[in-house]
Design an enzyme around this catalytic site. Structure first.
Site, PDB file in Angstrom:
ATOM      1  N   SER A   1      53.853  22.707  -1.728  1.00  0.00           N
ATOM      2  CA  SER A   1      54.819  22.981  -1.218  1.00  0.00           C
ATOM      3  C   SER A   1      56.138  22.555  -1.866  1.00  0.00           C
ATOM      4  O   SER A   1      56.069  21.641  -2.906  1.00  0.00           O
ATOM      5  CB  SER A   1      54.977  22.277   0.175  1.00  0.00           C
ATOM      6  OG  SER A   1      55.141  21.095   0.038  1.00  0.00           O
ATOM      7  N   TYR A   2      57.380  22.679  -1.478  1.00  0.00           N
ATOM      8  CA  TYR A   2      58.466  22.469  -2.312  1.00  0.00           C
ATOM      9  C   TYR A   2      58.615  20.836  -2.361  1.00  0.00           C
ATOM     10  O   TYR A   2      59.145  20.145  -3.228  1.00  0.00           O
ATOM     11  CB  TYR A   2      59.699  22.989  -1.732  1.00  0.00           C
ATOM     12  CG  TYR A   2      59.738  24.240  -1.550  1.00  0.00           C
ATOM     13  CD1 TYR A   2      59.842  25.223  -2.721  1.00  0.00           C
ATOM     14  CD2 TYR A   2      60.116  25.104  -0.376  1.00  0.00           C
ATOM     15  CE1 TYR A   2      59.802  26.525  -2.645  1.00  0.00           C
ATOM     16  CE2 TYR A   2      60.019  26.445  -0.168  1.00  0.00           C
ATOM     17  CZ  TYR A   2      60.276  27.250  -1.398  1.00  0.00           C
ATOM     18  OH  TYR A   2      60.198  28.516  -1.327  1.00  0.00           O
ATOM     19  N   CYS A   3      58.164  20.273  -1.331  1.00  0.00           N
ATOM     20  CA  CYS A   3      58.446  18.749  -1.214  1.00  0.00           C
ATOM     21  C   CYS A   3      56.877  18.291  -0.732  1.00  0.00           C
ATOM     22  O   CYS A   3      55.993  18.883  -0.402  1.00  0.00           O
ATOM     23  CB  CYS A   3      59.114  18.319   0.008  1.00  0.00           C
ATOM     24  SG  CYS A   3      60.964  18.824  -0.405  1.00  0.00           S
ATOM     25  N   PRO A   4      56.856  16.964  -0.975  1.00  0.00           N
ATOM     26  CA  PRO A   4      55.283  16.355  -1.000  1.00  0.00           C
ATOM     27  C   PRO A   4      54.750  16.477   0.581  1.00  0.00           C
ATOM     28  O   PRO A   4      53.591  15.887   0.895  1.00  0.00           O
ATOM     29  CB  PRO A   4      55.452  15.012  -1.533  1.00  0.00           C
ATOM     30  CG  PRO A   4      57.100  14.764  -0.955  1.00  0.00           C
ATOM     31  CD  PRO A   4      57.820  15.816  -1.599  1.00  0.00           C
TER      32      PRO A   4
END
Length: 82
Positions: free
Chosen positions: A76-79
């Site tokens: 994903s874009y962030c963790p």
């Protein structure tokens, strides 16, 4: 930055500039990106911030569902994601 904001607005996007964190992400349809701003908080761990966001989302959606899960979405874009 201003040139990038103008370009995105020209393309029809609503643009919000955050003061920190994350990459410049154009969201997919149906995706809501929420930032939790905690005024006067100077030292808080990333874990505590994540848990605060999970609690906020669960509270916001409590009238609709109690089936909210928080876990990492690999790639994903962030963790993390909800």
């Amino acid at each position: 930055m201003e040139k990038g904001v103008r370009q995105l607005q020209y393309l029809g996007y609503h643009v919000v500039v955050r003061n920190s964190g994350g990459l410049a992400v154009v969201l997919d349809d149906g995706v809501l990106n929420i930032s939790l701003v905690l005024p006067d908080v100077r030292h808080i761990s990333i874990h505590d911030c994540y848990e605060a966001m999970v609690s906020l989302i669960k509270s916001m959606l409590s009238d609709v569902t109690n089936d909210i899960e928080a876990y990492e979405i690999v790639g994903s874009y962030c963790p993390g994601g909800l």
